[in-house]
Scaffold this motif. Structure first.
Motif, PDB file in Angstrom:
ATOM      1  N   SER A 387      16.742  19.954   0.460  1.00 44.93           N
ATOM      2  CA  SER A 387      15.380  20.477   0.477  1.00 44.93           C
ATOM      3  C   SER A 387      15.267  21.697  -0.424  1.00 44.93           C
ATOM      4  CB  SER A 387      14.972  20.847   1.906  1.00 44.93           C
ATOM      5  OG  SER A 387      13.650  21.331   1.939  1.00 44.93           O
ATOM      6  N   ALA A 388      14.140  21.760  -1.158  1.00 41.06           N
ATOM      7  CA  ALA A 388      13.888  22.906  -2.034  1.00 41.06           C
ATOM      8  C   ALA A 388      12.404  22.936  -2.380  1.00 41.06           C
ATOM      9  CB  ALA A 388      14.720  22.812  -3.312  1.00 41.06           C
ATOM     10  N   PRO A 389      11.854  24.125  -2.671  1.00 39.17           N
ATOM     11  CA  PRO A 389      10.442  24.199  -3.081  1.00 39.17           C
ATOM     12  C   PRO A 389      10.198  23.310  -4.295  1.00 39.17           C
ATOM     13  CG  PRO A 389      11.308  26.385  -2.631  1.00 39.17           C
ATOM     14  CD  PRO A 389      12.482  25.450  -2.591  1.00 39.17           C
ATOM     15  N   ASN A 390       9.134  22.514  -4.228  1.00 35.28           N
ATOM     16  CA  ASN A 390       8.758  21.590  -5.297  1.00 35.28           C
ATOM     17  C   ASN A 390       9.852  20.562  -5.611  1.00 35.28           C
ATOM     18  OD1 ASN A 390       6.245  22.949  -5.739  1.00 35.28           O
ATOM     19  ND2 ASN A 390       7.359  24.516  -6.897  1.00 35.28           N
ATOM     20  N   CYS A 391      10.818  20.427  -4.693  1.00 39.46           N
ATOM     21  CA  CYS A 391      11.900  19.428  -4.850  1.00 39.46           C
ATOM     22  C   CYS A 391      12.576  19.572  -6.214  1.00 39.46           C
ATOM     23  CB  CYS A 391      11.348  18.014  -4.661  1.00 39.46           C
ATOM     24  SG  CYS A 391      10.645  17.715  -3.026  1.00 39.46           S
ATOM     25  N   ILE A 392      12.952  20.810  -6.564  1.00 39.48           N
ATOM     26  CA  ILE A 392      13.479  21.057  -7.911  1.00 39.48           C
ATOM     27  C   ILE A 392      14.933  20.635  -8.070  1.00 39.48           C
ATOM     28  CG2 ILE A 392      11.878  22.938  -8.381  1.00 39.48           C
ATOM     29  CD1 ILE A 392      14.112  24.906  -7.657  1.00 39.48           C
ATOM     30  N   TYR A 393      15.628  20.307  -6.958  1.00 40.40           N
ATOM     31  CA  TYR A 393      17.032  19.921  -7.058  1.00 40.40           C
ATOM     32  C   TYR A 393      17.189  18.403  -6.911  1.00 40.40           C
ATOM     33  CZ  TYR A 393      17.643  24.942  -6.461  1.00 40.40           C
ATOM     34  OH  TYR A 393      17.577  26.296  -6.613  1.00 40.40           O
ATOM     35  N   ASP A 394      17.231  17.909  -5.683  1.00 40.95           N
ATOM     36  CA  ASP A 394      17.302  16.466  -5.437  1.00 40.95           C
ATOM     37  C   ASP A 394      15.912  15.964  -5.074  1.00 40.95           C
ATOM     38  OD1 ASP A 394      19.928  17.109  -5.692  1.00 40.95           O
ATOM     39  OD2 ASP A 394      20.514  16.539  -3.666  1.00 40.95           O
ATOM     40  N   SER A 395      15.574  14.743  -5.519  1.00 38.11           N
ATOM     41  CA  SER A 395      14.227  14.251  -5.216  1.00 38.11           C
ATOM     42  C   SER A 395      14.144  12.746  -5.397  1.00 38.11           C
ATOM     43  CB  SER A 395      13.188  14.918  -6.127  1.00 38.11           C
ATOM     44  OG  SER A 395      13.389  14.535  -7.485  1.00 38.11           O
ATOM     45  N   LEU A 396      13.139  12.162  -4.757  1.00 39.90           N
ATOM     46  CA  LEU A 396      12.741  10.774  -4.981  1.00 39.90           C
ATOM     47  C   LEU A 396      11.268  10.771  -5.353  1.00 39.90           C
ATOM     48  CD1 LEU A 396      13.389   7.700  -4.862  1.00 39.90           C
ATOM     49  CD2 LEU A 396      12.491   7.755  -2.527  1.00 39.90           C
ATOM     50  N   SER A 397      10.950  10.274  -6.550  1.00 41.93           N
ATOM     51  CA  SER A 397       9.569  10.178  -7.012  1.00 41.93           C
ATOM     52  C   SER A 397       9.150   8.715  -7.003  1.00 41.93           C
ATOM     53  CB  SER A 397       9.421  10.754  -8.422  1.00 41.93           C
ATOM     54  OG  SER A 397       9.752  12.126  -8.447  1.00 41.93           O
ATOM     55  N   ILE A 398       7.957   8.431  -6.485  1.00 42.99           N
ATOM     56  CA  ILE A 398       7.436   7.073  -6.415  1.00 42.99           C
ATOM     57  C   ILE A 398       6.168   7.002  -7.265  1.00 42.99           C
ATOM     58  CG2 ILE A 398       6.596   5.228  -4.909  1.00 42.99           C
ATOM     59  CD1 ILE A 398       8.149   6.506  -2.622  1.00 42.99           C
ATOM     60  N   TYR A 399       6.169   6.084  -8.236  1.00 45.79           N
ATOM     61  CA  TYR A 399       5.050   5.945  -9.171  1.00 45.79           C
ATOM     62  C   TYR A 399       4.290   4.653  -8.910  1.00 45.79           C
ATOM     63  CZ  TYR A 399       7.296   9.696 -11.833  1.00 45.79           C
ATOM     64  OH  TYR A 399       7.851  10.889 -12.220  1.00 45.79           O
ATOM     65  N   ASP A 400       2.971   4.729  -9.010  1.00 49.17           N
ATOM     66  CA  ASP A 400       2.100   3.570  -8.821  1.00 49.17           C
ATOM     67  C   ASP A 400       1.955   2.839 -10.157  1.00 49.17           C
ATOM     68  OD1 ASP A 400       0.366   1.712  -7.799  1.00 49.17           O
ATOM     69  OD2 ASP A 400      -1.372   3.050  -7.770  1.00 49.17           O
ATOM     70  N   GLY A 401       3.074   2.266 -10.605  1.00 49.01           N
ATOM     71  CA  GLY A 401       3.095   1.584 -11.888  1.00 49.01           C
ATOM     72  C   GLY A 401       4.509   1.418 -12.375  1.00 49.01           C
ATOM     73  N   ALA A 402       4.662   0.971 -13.629  1.00 47.78           N
ATOM     74  CA  ALA A 402       5.970   0.555 -14.136  1.00 47.78           C
ATOM     75  C   ALA A 402       6.793   1.676 -14.739  1.00 47.78           C
ATOM     76  CB  ALA A 402       5.780  -0.553 -15.171  1.00 47.78           C
ATOM     77  N   ASP A 403       6.224   2.880 -14.958  1.00 44.87           N
ATOM     78  CA  ASP A 403       6.982   3.946 -15.611  1.00 44.87           C
ATOM     79  C   ASP A 403       6.427   5.303 -15.199  1.00 44.87           C
ATOM     80  OD1 ASP A 403       4.652   4.362 -17.235  1.00 44.87           O
ATOM     81  OD2 ASP A 403       5.351   2.765 -18.558  1.00 44.87           O
ATOM     82  N   THR A 404       6.996   6.365 -15.781  1.00 48.14           N
ATOM     83  CA  THR A 404       6.638   7.724 -15.377  1.00 48.14           C
ATOM     84  C   THR A 404       5.266   8.155 -15.882  1.00 48.14           C
ATOM     85  OG1 THR A 404       7.848   8.564 -17.306  1.00 48.14           O
ATOM     86  CG2 THR A 404       9.027   8.486 -15.205  1.00 48.14           C
ATOM     87  N   SER A 405       4.643   7.361 -16.740  1.00 47.78           N
ATOM     88  CA  SER A 405       3.272   7.663 -17.158  1.00 47.78           C
ATOM     89  C   SER A 405       2.255   7.210 -16.117  1.00 47.78           C
ATOM     90  CB  SER A 405       2.969   7.004 -18.510  1.00 47.78           C
ATOM     91  OG  SER A 405       2.964   5.584 -18.390  1.00 47.78           O
ATOM     92  N   SER A 406       2.714   6.454 -15.125  1.00 44.53           N
ATOM     93  CA  SER A 406       1.839   5.985 -14.052  1.00 44.53           C
ATOM     94  C   SER A 406       1.537   7.124 -13.071  1.00 44.53           C
ATOM     95  CB  SER A 406       2.494   4.819 -13.307  1.00 44.53           C
ATOM     96  OG  SER A 406       2.854   3.783 -14.194  1.00 44.53           O
ATOM     97  N   VAL A 407       0.603   6.881 -12.175  1.00 49.35           N
ATOM     98  CA  VAL A 407       0.232   7.886 -11.175  1.00 49.35           C
ATOM     99  C   VAL A 407       1.413   8.169 -10.243  1.00 49.35           C
ATOM    100  CG1 VAL A 407      -1.284   8.385  -9.220  1.00 49.35           C
ATOM    101  CG2 VAL A 407      -2.202   7.260 -11.259  1.00 49.35           C
ATOM    102  N   LEU A 408       1.747   9.448 -10.072  1.00 47.50           N
ATOM    103  CA  LEU A 408       2.809   9.846  -9.143  1.00 47.50           C
ATOM    104  C   LEU A 408       2.245   9.824  -7.726  1.00 47.50           C
ATOM    105  CD1 LEU A 408       5.643  10.995  -8.549  1.00 47.50           C
ATOM    106  CD2 LEU A 408       4.693  13.283  -8.940  1.00 47.50           C
ATOM    107  N   MET A 409       2.750   8.915  -6.905  1.00 46.23           N
ATOM    108  CA  MET A 409       2.270   8.799  -5.532  1.00 46.23           C
ATOM    109  C   MET A 409       2.841   9.895  -4.649  1.00 46.23           C
ATOM    110  SD  MET A 409       2.630   4.648  -5.194  1.00 46.23           S
ATOM    111  CE  MET A 409       1.659   4.454  -3.702  1.00 46.23           C
TER     112      MET A 409
END
Length: 453
Positions: A387-409
């Protein structure tokens, strides 16, 4: 799934244990014998060319852990002439014990009952199991390939870096061996490495995913194994029959074990031309959903011409067997493989190593694509990261689409309760990142496809 992995996983050890050890996980024999370059320390070879190593497995493991242990053995059986077999009445055998957080083993055969400690809480990963079973650690030419940074090692840990007189069997140094220490092993200074590769300090060293190709070659040379397989352990690659696109040899058997860092294996054939025979009794290819010929069959004996449909394994392992008889050959086959999370409604997938701790310095991507007219419903069942503010260390990001240009859910870290995410289209991407410090069990997720109408 694209997964860039730099595994710097410390060996499990208990510094205050009463069990005498060196190098963190090598048991010291009561008679003081700890031979490395020692022919008498090898297990004997049978008349059929296999090397039988009897073992007893203690009752302290769950059924899931027993299955993991058996899976870890299968890579030895498929790729080398080593065969771990349940002990009956053999005098010399290994005894697998779960105790006190220790992962430790003797080196070679010492005679009689010899212990291998695999704690059920901290040692049950495929790479750690294989590490302790293989145990043949540092090479005597080590200093030609790495620099030991003694200034970052506590005096009471310096002994863990003693060199040994090892049998290097004429093979190059293996930075990626399952036996190699990680770069920060036994460091007493945060952020400082104790082992630095030469001449390129950025070379990743040490991993606990499983045997490396050179680990396999080392075992086969040491025990003079005649019939062995080829390990393909990258996230994607190509596999071809011998001599392709020229004709493959007569009277041969080849096996390839594909083991990706994580995810499933997808195998796509580009070319296929194998001698045809009724029921494919002559030349054939056969593919298994797992690490051995005892695994479920994905593709039964196949021969002739024409492309084979895409094949997808249920895990990160897939075994290919190719057999030719004594007459008539053809050009054989060429196929490519990738790793990822592929269509399998209700399938679970996890961060690498789950429920054991994930590794440092990971950057893994899962891309999920539903058929046309469907959306994706993703559920996180279990979640625990640093755990860290803004998840600056470890994180899981989920995108509503096929790549990082998609909406970050969502971008998650810390501990979260179960939650479901639904895509607006037919694609979803997950990006898991860990830094160099503090690892937790990660996540367990599943997905299903739901109609868009």
């Amino acid at each position: 799934m694209k997964c860039i992995v730099n595994l710097f996983l410390l060996l499990m050890f208990i510094p205050d244990s009463d069990i005498p050890m060196m190098e963190g996980d090598i048991l010291i024999h009561p008679r003081g014998r700890s031979a490395i370059n020692c022919v008498s320390c090898l297990w004997p070879k049978s008349a059929d060319g296999t090397v039988l190593i009897p073992y007893n497995l203690s009752s302290g493991y769950s059924q899931q852990q027993v299955s993991l242990f058996q899976n870890s053995l299968q890579e030895f059986h498929t790729l080398t002439c080593i065969r771990f077999v349940p002990r009956t009445t053999e005098k010399d055998f290994i005894s697998i014990l779960s105790t006190g957080g220790i992962c430790a083993s003797f080196i070679g055969r010492i005679g009689g009952e010899q212990q291998v400690y695999l704690d059920s809480g901290s040692c049950m990963s495929r790479g750690t199991i294989q590490h302790e079973l293989e145990h043949n650690v540092h090479r005597s030419d080590r200093d030609d390939f790495v620099t030991i940074m003694t200034q970052f090692i506590s005096p009471d840990k310096i002994g863990n870096f003693d060199k040994m007189d090892t049998n290097n069997v004429g093979l190059e140094y293996d930075y990626g061996s399952v036996m190699h220490y990680p770069g920060n092993a036994f460091s007493n200074t945060s952020g400082q490495a104790t082992i630095v590769p030469k001449p390129n300090p950025s070379i990743p060293i040490g991993q606990r995913i499983g045997l490396s190709p050179l680990d396999v070659s080392k075992i086969n040379r040491l025990y003079q194994c005649d019939d062995s397989g080829l390990l393909l352990n990258s996230a994607n690659g190509t596999v071809t029959s011998a001599n392709y696109p020229s004709t493959y040899p007569n009277n041969s058997t080849s096996v390839w074990l594909i083991r990706t860092p994580s995810g499933q294996v997808s195998l796509q054939f580009i070319a296929f031309d194998v001698q045809f025979s009724t029921d494919c009794v002559s030349d054939y290819i056969k593919i298994f959903d797992g690490p051995s010929k005892a695994s479920p069959v994905l593709l039964d004996r196949t021969c002739g011409m024409g492309l084979i449909p895409q094949l997808i394994s249920s895990t990160s392992q897939m075994l290919i067997e190719f057999v030719s008889d004594t007459s008539i050959t053809a050009t054989g086959f060429k196929a490519t493989y990738t790793s990822g999370a592929f269509y399998a409604p209700g399938k679970n997938f996890t961060s690498p190593g789950y429920p054991a701790a994930y590794s440092p310095n990971m950057n893994c991507i899962w891309k999920i694509t539903a058929p046309a007219g469907y959306k994706i419903s993703l559920t996180l069942h279990d979640f625990m990261m640093e755990s860290a503010p803004n998840c600056i260390y470890d994180s899981l990001s989920i995108y509503d689409g096929a790549d990082t240009s998609s909406v970050l859910m969502v971008k998650y870290c810390g501990t979260k309760s179960a939650r479901t995410f639904n895509s607006t289209g037919n694609a979803m991407m997950l990006n898991f990142i860990s830094d160099k410090s503090f690892q937790y069990k990660g996540f367990l997720a599943s997905f299903v496809f739901v109609s868009a109408t």
